[in-house]
Design an enzyme around this catalytic site. Structure first.
Site, PDB file in Angstrom:
ATOM      1  N   ARG A   1       0.606  -1.558  -0.130  1.00  7.19           N
ATOM      2  CA  ARG A   1       0.123  -0.438  -0.375  1.00  7.19           C
ATOM      3  C   ARG A   1       0.508   1.213  -0.012  1.00  7.19           C
ATOM      4  O   ARG A   1       0.853   2.661  -0.213  1.00  7.19           O
ATOM      5  CB  ARG A   1      -1.066   0.312   1.227  1.00  7.19           C
ATOM      6  CG  ARG A   1      -1.969   0.971   0.934  1.00  7.19           C
ATOM      7  CD  ARG A   1      -2.691   1.617   2.244  1.00  7.19           C
ATOM      8  NE  ARG A   1      -3.137  -0.262   2.601  1.00  7.19           N
ATOM      9  CZ  ARG A   1      -4.398  -0.442   3.912  1.00  7.19           C
ATOM     10  NH1 ARG A   1      -5.390   0.707   3.046  1.00  7.19           N
ATOM     11  NH2 ARG A   1      -4.361  -1.502   4.370  1.00  7.19           N
TER      12      ARG A   1
ATOM     13  N   LYS B   1      -0.260 -19.885   5.181  1.00  9.49           N
ATOM     14  CA  LYS B   1      -1.144 -20.208   6.389  1.00  9.49           C
ATOM     15  C   LYS B   1      -1.428 -18.728   7.950  1.00  9.49           C
ATOM     16  O   LYS B   1      -0.177 -17.507   7.581  1.00  9.49           O
ATOM     17  CB  LYS B   1      -0.436 -21.565   7.207  1.00  9.49           C
ATOM     18  CG  LYS B   1       0.295 -20.836   7.798  1.00  9.49           C
ATOM     19  CD  LYS B   1       1.267 -22.109   8.705  1.00  9.49           C
ATOM     20  CE  LYS B   1       0.587 -21.705  10.376  1.00  9.49           C
ATOM     21  NZ  LYS B   1       1.516 -20.845  11.039  1.00  9.49           N
TER      22      LYS B   1
ATOM     23  N   ASP C   1      -1.388 -22.240  15.022  1.00  7.28           N
ATOM     24  CA  ASP C   1      -0.433 -21.464  14.954  1.00  7.28           C
ATOM     25  C   ASP C   1       0.473 -22.637  14.674  1.00  7.28           C
ATOM     26  O   ASP C   1       1.252 -23.006  13.178  1.00  7.28           O
ATOM     27  CB  ASP C   1      -0.109 -20.927  16.393  1.00  7.28           C
ATOM     28  CG  ASP C   1       1.619 -20.156  15.358  1.00  7.28           C
ATOM     29  OD1 ASP C   1       1.545 -19.435  14.125  1.00  7.28           O
ATOM     30  OD2 ASP C   1       2.823 -20.018  16.193  1.00  7.28           O
TER      31      ASP C   1
ATOM     32  N   HIS D   1       1.046 -27.630  11.068  1.00  4.59           N
ATOM     33  CA  HIS D   1       2.289 -28.395  11.238  1.00  4.59           C
ATOM     34  C   HIS D   1       2.402 -29.740  12.187  1.00  4.59           C
ATOM     35  O   HIS D   1       2.990 -30.780  10.837  1.00  4.59           O
ATOM     36  CB  HIS D   1       3.381 -27.291  11.434  1.00  4.59           C
ATOM     37  CG  HIS D   1       3.320 -25.976  11.288  1.00  4.59           C
ATOM     38  ND1 HIS D   1       3.573 -25.720   9.574  1.00  4.59           N
ATOM     39  CD2 HIS D   1       3.708 -24.889  11.821  1.00  4.59           C
ATOM     40  CE1 HIS D   1       3.920 -24.771   9.838  1.00  4.59           C
ATOM     41  NE2 HIS D   1       4.413 -23.970  10.820  1.00  4.59           N
TER      42      HIS D   1
ATOM     43  N   LYS E   1       5.625 -22.435  22.934  1.00  6.74           N
ATOM     44  CA  LYS E   1       6.648 -20.783  22.433  1.00  6.74           C
ATOM     45  C   LYS E   1       7.461 -20.885  23.752  1.00  6.74           C
ATOM     46  O   LYS E   1       7.378 -21.247  25.150  1.00  6.74           O
ATOM     47  CB  LYS E   1       6.109 -19.930  22.328  1.00  6.74           C
ATOM     48  CG  LYS E   1       4.962 -19.613  21.437  1.00  6.74           C
ATOM     49  CD  LYS E   1       6.072 -18.923  20.077  1.00  6.74           C
ATOM     50  CE  LYS E   1       5.216 -18.851  18.680  1.00  6.74           C
ATOM     51  NZ  LYS E   1       5.716 -18.660  17.843  1.00  6.74           N
TER      52      LYS E   1
END
Ligand code: BG6
Length: 535
Positions: free
Chosen positions: A73, A187, A274, A279, A379
């Site tokens: 943009r 994704k 996520d 995965h 994480k």
């Protein structure tokens, strides 16, 4: 259970076949095309796509007339500023080891920029004009276009509509039609089953399945592709690969990093969307699928879909006993003190979004009936690692006296990353004991280890390089088909819905730098199993 630190390692040195080098060099070269990156200045474009393109050029795998059109943009950008940004991205990339000036000059000449608001249909005329300028040098049948949607999922739908209505991306009837138009969708593909189905309907209403490439970058990893080779190019594993011999399977994808600057995205996604929906379920399907009749995109994907459809549905009754969620709190990672999830930028101070999950799944089919598949991902865990560990049954009768109690079950570990490779542990007699083969002999575990880097040198192709080349060639095996993405959502949707509608009274936590919450250990300890500590 981990081997003692001093356990001897039996090295299975690979002897690369003389043709290996030749095979690598024989990778197909891409068709001439223009790669149009929507989100051309974004993180994915800078960190993954540009380095992948650079590497492909270095290996002479893109066509002479290949070009990139970055679209964003930002009205102040020009071809020159776009090129400067991409040059900087390459120097910062840890996938490119030193930028070669000559190669950069060749790439730089092929980079173009166009400013457009992708949600506005009028702006597509500008993109069309720039595309025509770029394509002028090519024969009409070589004016292939690859549109890469490296943009937030909230704008997928308007972009897909505008691409079609502007005429920039016509629907194709046959896969071998020239020039071709292909669309890559990053994704997350939807945020639940319903939105994924809506997006699939929209895409397939406007384009053909053979034009649509849904990315899961795990499939581009060498070691993930190796799962099928290991299973089906060797005959010794197949007789053992079932409920008679496999006691359980553990799939781990742990990360050392926290959410970094992606707090906003992560608050909407959480670990299940996520990492699990894509995965981890990909790793599970490749591990559990039946051998396909041929190595073709559809034959492989058919088998993976069958696995996903056989996974026992989780229900409100079964979820609490089979799934654990948690959030990281402050701790130490890589020797540094780090904050907890709720203190991260763009994260709510009372967030209920899980950064860790562990799940026990069952696959209700002949091969896997009754075999638990334990999946975990999070994480800020102790270590970055992705691996699949297939643990075989214990011997039916142990006659080595007290030493038998410490025997480790045989486990085949496929290390996806890092230290890519495969290892198998087994028990041996420790030499030198003064007794004959009696019940008092000493037994110790050893590992037979195959290490990719040792056998073949560094793993050369990062996932995005493989995947971009595949799209430019028209090879879809490593991309997710529409029914596959929906089947994966069907597995995951009940868990997400249950957790979102049942916030925990107290969210379980784990300190950053640990291996996750106590609750995850308890989940599998009730089966008499422990999480492996990946090596
Ligand atoms: C992405 C996730 O798909 O995969 C990230 O969105 C995660 O949160 C990443 O960090 C992990 O990928 P890799 O290749 O580093 O294991």
């Amino acid at each position: 259970m981990t081997p003692p630190p001093d356990a001897p390692v039996v090295s299975a040195r690979a002897k690369p076949h003389p043709q290996d080098g030749a095979q690598a060099a024989q990778r197909d070269r891409a068709d001439p095309c223009t790669l149009v990156i929507f989100g051309g200045l974004g993180d994915l474009s800078r960190r993954k796509l540009l380095p992948a393109i650079y590497q492909l050029m270095k290996e002479h795998l893109v066509d002479e007339q290949f070009a990139v059109l970055g679209v964003s943009r930002d009205e102040h950008q020009t071809d020159d500023t776009f090129r400067a940004t991409m040059r900087e991205a390459l120097s910062k990339s840890d996938e490119v080891h030193g930028v070669d000036d000559e190669l950069w000059d060749a790439l730089c000449r092929r980079l173009f920029f166009c400013s457009a608001d992708l949600t506005q249909s009028d702006d597509y005329a500008n993109i069309g004009k720039r595309l025509e300028e770029i394509e002028r040098v090519r024969a009409p049948e070589a004016r292939n276009r690859l549109f890469y949607l490296a943009v937030p999922p909230s704008v997928f739908e308007p972009i897909v509509r505008n691409l079609s209505s502007s005429g920039l991306a016509p629907r194709s009837r046959k896969a071998d039609e020239r020039p071709w138009v292909r669309i890559v969708v990053e994704k997350p593909f939807g945020r639940d089953l319903e939105s994924a189905m809506r997006l699939n309907n929209l895409l397939l209403g406007l384009f053909a399945e053979h034009q649509t490439y849904r990315i899961d970058h795990y499939l581009g990893k060498e070691t993930v592709q190796n799962i099928l080779v290991l299973r089906f190019a060797n005959s010794i594993f197949e007789p053992l690969w079932n409920r008679h011999w496999v006691q359980h399977v553990q799939i781990t994808a742990s990360e050392e990093v926290g959410v970094e600057d992606r707090g906003k995205y992560y608050e909407e996604a959480g670990v299940v969307r996520d990492m699990f929906q894509n995965h981890l379920l990909q790793l599970l399907s490749l591990t559990a699928m039946e051998p396909p009749a041929q190595m073709t995109a559809n034959a492989v994907r058919d088998e993976k879909v069958k696995v996903l459809k056989s996974i026992r549905w989780m229900t409100d009754e079964t979820i609490p006993g089979n799934a654990v969620r948690a959030q990281y709190t402050a701790g130490t990672s890589g020797g540094k003190s780090v904050t907890g999830y709720r203190q991260e930028k763009d994260v709510a101070s009372d967030s209920q979004v899980p950064t860790f999950a562990a799940v026990r799944l069952f696959i209700d089919n002949w091969r896997w009936n009754g075999v638990p598949f334990y999946l975990r991902s999070g994480k800020r865990l102790a270590k970055r690692t992705s691996e699949i560990a297939v643990q075989f049954s214990a011997p039916p009768h142990l006659m080595f006296g007290s030493t038998s109690e410490n025997l480790r079950p045989n486990t085949l570990v496929m290390r996806v990353q890092p230290n890519e490779g495969v290892s198998l542990n087994f028990e041996v007699k420790v030499p030198g004991a003064a007794v004959a083969l009696t019940s008092n002999i000493e037994i110790a575990p050893v590992d037979m280890d195959f290490d990719y880097a040792e056998a073949f040198g560094e793993i050369s192709a990062p996932a995005y390089e493989t995947l971009l080349l595949d799209v430019m060639i028209g090879e879809a095996t490593l991309f997710t088909r529409s029914d596959e993405v929906e089947a994966a959502w069907k597995v995951i949707d009940p868990l997400i819905k249950y957790w979102e509608s049942h916030p925990p009274k107290r969210m379980p936590t784990y300190a950053a730098g640990s291996w996750g919450p106590r609750e995850a250990d308890e989940l599998i300890e009730e089966d008499g199993v422990e999480w492996r500590e990946p090596t």
